[in-house]
Motif scaffolding. Sequence first.
Motif, short mmCIF file in Angstrom:
data_model
loop_
_atom_site.label_atom_id
_atom_site.label_comp_id
_atom_site.label_asym_id
_atom_site.label_seq_id
_atom_site.Cartn_x
_atom_site.Cartn_y
_atom_site.Cartn_z
N LYS A 129 31.35 70.47 -39.77
CA LYS A 129 30.99 70.32 -38.36
C LYS A 129 31.76 71.32 -37.49
N ARG B 172 32.50 74.33 -38.38
CA ARG B 172 31.72 75.57 -38.53
C ARG B 172 30.46 75.51 -37.67
N GLN B 173 29.81 74.34 -37.64
CA GLN B 173 28.58 74.20 -36.86
C GLN B 173 28.83 74.36 -35.36
N GLU C 273 29.01 78.01 -34.74
CA GLU C 273 27.67 78.58 -34.84
C GLU C 273 26.83 78.23 -33.61
N GLU C 274 26.92 76.99 -33.14
CA GLU C 274 26.15 76.57 -31.97
C GLU C 274 26.56 77.36 -30.74
#
Length: 402
Positions: free
Chosen positions: A357, A359-360, A363-364
């Motif tokens: 999460k 990493r997400q 990325e977001e």
Amino acid sequence: MSKQRTIASINDKIRRQQATVWTVEELKARVREVGTAKAFASVDVVTTGTFEPVESSGAMLNLGHTDPPINIRQCWLDGIPAYAGLGAVDLYLGATAMPDYTDASGMEADAAARDRGGGHVIEDLVLGKPVQLRALGQVSDCYPRASFETTISRTTINQFYLLNPRNLYQNFIVGVNAGDRVLYTYLGPLQPHLGNAVYSHPGALSPLLNDPDLQLVGIGSKVFLGGATGYVIGEGTQHFPLQKRLPNRTPIGPAATLAIAGDAKLMDSRWLRGCYFPNYGPSLMLGIGVPLPVLSEDMVVHCAIGDDDVVAPVVDFSIPRRVRPTFGLVTYAQLKSGRISIEGKPVRTAPLASIPKSRQVAEELKKWILAGQFTLAEPVAPIPKDRTFLPQDRLGSQIALD
């Protein structure tokens, strides 16, 4: 002297959707491939992220006035007490607030309700779910109403925003237990006889480890907060930038922290979750992402650190003292391998932060910037870098003699 850029010039590229944005993991990989100078020439913004428990967090709510008006002095949201020592209908709900054994109606909280806390109510409000409110008022000529009950949601109240006194620890500890019984802690259960080791930090992914001297992040900086835009409003509580540091300037333990605020009405429950630690209490899991403007090659050098370059202290929770003994330092690469060695014994490790999460989040935030939806903010003031950490060491009997 390295070439300099400005936040204004980077924002101009963002608005034109011409900025190059990498996650911090992408930057680390590119530096290994092409070196610092070429990486600096190629990228404008680096995004970092974490998704971890944030105990020192909470939400401000303004309910709007009733008719007749009430000056709330005690209040419960789904049985969770909220602080009401503010304006008449202003409330602060702490993420770790726990249900009273009896709520305002006098009903005893059941076992399931005791596993919920302020973080869960905040999540429910973000989701748009109804929350039961019970309030007791201080009767006066201005506010004649003595009590009030209703159901609220994020659409039926005025302000609803996160106001978090301490987020984004720059680094933290690893918890172990050398004792002979299970310990229930803010890191979760620690098994006896060094049965496990828990770390709460995502390591080299984490925002402030990539800006170790807080040269890029300051008061007024924009961040990703729970799926919406947030702002750094100052140093966080327990901010300790004078922590000992490695030659790469990363701290060897808990160091800098930030206070952050953002509009919870715009947040997304993908990035904000209530959680509960058995036999310890509730908290809030929160996604926070910090964009770092690539203003110089020095910034690239700091962001190029890997998990091998960052350490944390292994702390024994079986000693019930403020300063606990440690088993030395380990790298985040060792922690993420799944096992560390303590006095020759292999000990399994687990992260409290969600690495996927985290990493997400990065990325977001990268997607927002590439789409021109999120620009950078120039800090209006720096975060203090000279704060000491003041413990409370005096006993009550000593205070009486002072």
